[in-house]
Structures are given as structure tokens and as C-alpha cells.
Scaffold this motif. Structure first.
Motif, PDB file in Angstrom:
ATOM      1  N   UNK A  17      10.358  10.054  -2.727  1.00 42.90           N
ATOM      2  CA  UNK A  17       9.191  10.172  -2.288  1.00 42.90           C
ATOM      3  C   UNK A  17       9.236  11.322  -1.005  1.00 42.90           C
ATOM      4  N   UNK A  18       8.156  11.636  -0.492  1.00 41.40           N
ATOM      5  CA  UNK A  18       8.098  12.668   0.617  1.00 41.40           C
ATOM      6  C   UNK A  18       7.577  11.717   1.652  1.00 41.40           C
ATOM      7  N   UNK A  19       7.845  11.459   2.765  1.00 45.98           N
ATOM      8  CA  UNK A  19       7.354  10.589   3.742  1.00 45.98           C
ATOM      9  C   UNK A  19       7.332  11.608   5.158  1.00 45.98           C
ATOM     10  N   UNK A  20       6.208  11.227   5.958  1.00 43.45           N
ATOM     11  CA  UNK A  20       5.918  12.002   7.073  1.00 43.45           C
ATOM     12  C   UNK A  20       5.206  11.047   7.991  1.00 43.45           C
ATOM     13  N   UNK A  21       4.887  11.436   9.254  1.00 45.01           N
ATOM     14  CA  UNK A  21       3.922  10.895   9.938  1.00 45.01           C
ATOM     15  C   UNK A  21       2.961  11.951  10.371  1.00 45.01           C
ATOM     16  N   UNK A  22       1.783  11.439  10.518  1.00 45.20           N
ATOM     17  CA  UNK A  22       0.778  12.473  10.826  1.00 45.20           C
ATOM     18  C   UNK A  22      -0.809  11.812  11.161  1.00 45.20           C
ATOM     19  N   UNK A  23      -1.294  12.408  12.042  1.00 40.53           N
ATOM     20  CA  UNK A  23      -2.629  12.190  12.481  1.00 40.53           C
ATOM     21  C   UNK A  23      -3.841  12.354  11.348  1.00 40.53           C
ATOM     22  N   UNK A  24      -4.815  11.431  11.057  1.00 38.28           N
ATOM     23  CA  UNK A  24      -5.678  11.887  10.040  1.00 38.28           C
ATOM     24  C   UNK A  24      -6.809  12.392  10.787  1.00 38.28           C
ATOM     25  N   UNK A  25      -7.106  13.532  10.025  1.00 38.10           N
ATOM     26  CA  UNK A  25      -8.525  14.547  10.462  1.00 38.10           C
ATOM     27  C   UNK A  25      -9.570  13.787   9.932  1.00 38.10           C
ATOM     28  N   UNK A  26     -10.180  12.623  10.689  1.00 36.98           N
ATOM     29  CA  UNK A  26     -11.206  11.956  10.102  1.00 36.98           C
ATOM     30  C   UNK A  26     -11.197  10.681  10.929  1.00 36.98           C
ATOM     31  N   UNK A  27     -12.102   9.718  10.293  1.00 39.53           N
ATOM     32  CA  UNK A  27     -12.208   8.597  11.019  1.00 39.53           C
ATOM     33  C   UNK A  27     -11.105   7.782  10.547  1.00 39.53           C
ATOM     34  N   UNK A  28     -10.303   6.994  11.374  1.00 34.94           N
ATOM     35  CA  UNK A  28      -9.107   6.127  10.973  1.00 34.94           C
ATOM     36  C   UNK A  28      -9.563   4.871  10.547  1.00 34.94           C
ATOM     37  N   UNK A  29     -11.006   4.390  10.969  1.00 37.72           N
ATOM     38  CA  UNK A  29     -11.515   3.025  10.592  1.00 37.72           C
ATOM     39  C   UNK A  29     -11.936   3.184   9.025  1.00 37.72           C
ATOM     40  N   UNK A  30     -12.430   4.397   8.679  1.00 39.76           N
ATOM     41  CA  UNK A  30     -12.666   4.380   7.363  1.00 39.76           C
ATOM     42  C   UNK A  30     -11.564   4.557   6.363  1.00 39.76           C
ATOM     43  N   UNK A  31     -10.590   5.365   6.929  1.00 36.87           N
ATOM     44  CA  UNK A  31      -9.325   5.443   6.272  1.00 36.87           C
ATOM     45  C   UNK A  31      -8.725   4.132   5.819  1.00 36.87           C
ATOM     46  N   UNK A  32      -8.652   3.300   6.844  1.00 41.58           N
ATOM     47  CA  UNK A  32      -8.048   1.906   6.544  1.00 41.58           C
ATOM     48  C   UNK A  32      -8.878   1.113   5.867  1.00 41.58           C
ATOM     49  N   UNK A  33      -9.967   1.128   5.880  1.00 47.75           N
ATOM     50  CA  UNK A  33     -11.115   0.194   4.785  1.00 47.75           C
ATOM     51  C   UNK A  33     -10.944   0.993   3.693  1.00 47.75           C
ATOM     52  N   UNK A  34     -10.449   1.902   3.317  1.00 45.57           N
ATOM     53  CA  UNK A  34     -10.238   2.688   2.005  1.00 45.57           C
ATOM     54  C   UNK A  34      -8.851   2.174   1.325  1.00 45.57           C
TER      55      UNK A  34
END
Length: 259
Positions: free
Chosen positions: A148-165
Motif C-alpha cells: 500500500x501507499x500511505x501519506x498524510x494530506x489535507x482534504x480539499x473540501x469539507x472534512x465533515x462531509x468526508x468523515x460522514x462518507x
């Protein structure tokens, strides 16, 4: 509750802080209030040894079983999430895991279960995210021979929506509320005066609470609903665990003293 799960709970909840080892006789006594007879305990121990979580050792009182380094790491990680001993701060970056390929079943099922347990949520067949990296990730991937490839990154969007997904927070919140409603009448009638009863009730409560580790990654407060029922459930679990601790510890010590 299965005997193997009960064995893990006992090691994680009591034996880890007491050296991580016990004789088979002590393990039989410890699991008796949970409804497990000696043959079931011995079978669970043998299976856990084969899976690499326990190792045979010679103790002063006779043959016993100790945690392997792998098991110590797993239990320490689980304990940190069960009792929320680590800060819930978040640097607004996600830990992203992208599998290079999907393993065949049943390895895929094992990997999915393990990633959920480590706090990762699934965005797609090969893409997983978590609010923070897990120390066990590399071990889990290696065990299933998955790259696997792993990395840290900021989401270019709504983090709350990403978590809910990645996690079904509505269903999880409802289940937290159900947990409190179902367990309140069961544990409230038990007190620490009966050591065996306090131990059994606290272990059963722990077992039920531990199931949430597969579904709740420990998201930071800013990504959770303002009326998040998980907070009340955590206070409920902590209160009754502490209330029953004196009796439960007395029972554990009596079992170990008889080794």
C-alpha cells in the motif's frame, strides 16, 4: 461473548498491567463467572497461541501463557481508544492508505476487519482514511501480504462531509444511545460487594463497548454532530467501569493469588 474474546478482554483489562501472564488454572478461574468451562478456556488458549497472540511460559506456579509482543501492541492500542487516554487533537490532515491491489477472500475480509479496528474508514475498494495513523498498520498489511501507499494530506473540501462518507455517523450515534439504554438496567443492579459479579458485569460491559472500536475511529470533536451521543455513552462506560473496579480487581487478585 466467545471464549477467545473473553480471554482477550481479561488479558487487556487486567493481566496486561499485571505482567501479562497467568497459569491456565488462573485463566479457568477468571473466565468461570463469564460462563466458560475449563475445556472451552483451554481450547481458546490453544487457538490464541496458534494465532500468535499468546506464548507458553513457565511460571512459578506452573505452566502458563504470556502475551506476545504483537498482542501487547494490539492491546495497548485498543486500551488507548477504549479509555480515550490519547489527546483527540487533530492537525486537519488525514492519514490515507491506498492498497495497490485487493487481496482475495478471506484475506480481504480479515484486512477489512483489521483496518476498521485500527480506526480506518473506507472511501472506496482500495482507499482508506483515518484521522491519525496507527502504529499497527504496517504489521496488518504485512500479515496479509498487501502492499500500500500511505501519506498524510489535507482534504480539499469539507472534512465533515468526508468523515460522514467514510463512517455512518448517524447509525453509530443511534447505536451509542441504544448501548446506554440496554446496559443501564443490567449494570446498575450490580455493585462491588460481590467480587465475582462485579468482575463479570464489568467484563461483559467492556466486551460490548469494545465492539465500537470496529466502527468509531475516534474522530475529533469538530467533525462530530454537536449532540453526539457517543459522549454520553463514554461517560456511562467510564462511570460503571470505575464503580465496579474495586470488586473486579479483588476477584482478579484472588484468582492470581491461587496460582
Amino acid at each position: 461473548m466467545r471464549a477467545r474474546s473473553a480471554l482477550f478482554d481479561v488479558y487487556g483489562g487486567h493481566l496486561r498491567e499485571r505482567g501479562g501472564a497467568a497459569t491456565i488454572a488462573a485463566l479457568v478461574r477468571l473466565l468461570e463467572p463469564l460462563g466458560f468451562a475449563a475445556p472451552a478456556v483451554r481450547t481458546a488458549v490453544s487457538r490464541t497461541v496458534r494465532q500468535g497472540w499468546l506464548r507458553p511460559v513457565r511460571l512459578p506456579a506452573g505452566p502458563g501463557y504470556a502475551l506476545t509482543p504483537r498482542a501487547e501492541k494490539r492491546l495497548d492500542e485498543a486500551a488507548a481508544r477504549i479509555y480515550r487516554t490519547r489527546p483527540s487533537t487533530w492537525d486537519s490532515r488525514w492519514h490515507v492508505v491506498v492498497l495497490e491491489e485487493l487481496p482475495a477472500r478471506p484475506a480481504r475480509d480479515r484486512l477489512t476487519s483489521s483496518l476498521h479496528l485500527l480506526g480506518y474508514g473506507e472511501l472506496g475498494p482500495v482507499t482508506w482514511i483515518a484521522p491519525r495513523p496507527s502504529r499497527e498498520l504496517s504489521d496488518v498489511l504485512a500479515a496479509e501480504e498487501v502492499a500500500a501507499r500511505t501519506f498524510h494530506g489535507e482534504h480539499d473540501g469539507d472534512d465533515t462531509e468526508l468523515a460522514a462518507r467514510a463512517w455512518d455517523l448517524a447509525e453509530l450515534g443511534a447505536d451509542y444511545a441504544t448501548f446506554v439504554a440496554e446496559w443501564e438496567p443490567r449494570v446498575s443492579v450490580v455493585d462491588a460487594s460481590s467480587a465475582a459479579a462485579a468482575f463479570a458485569a464489568s467484563q461483559q460491559l467492556l466486551h460490548a463497548w469494545r465492539k465500537f472500536l470496529f466502527r468509531d475511529p475516534g474522530l475529533p470533536p469538530q467533525l462530530l454532530p454537536p449532540d453526539w451521543s457517543g459522549r454520553e455513552a463514554a461517560r456511562f462506560f467510564d462511570h460503571h467501569t470505575e464503580r465496579l473496579a474495586r470488586g473486579a480487581n479483588r476477584f482478579v487478585e484472588s484468582c492470581l493469588d491461587s496460582q
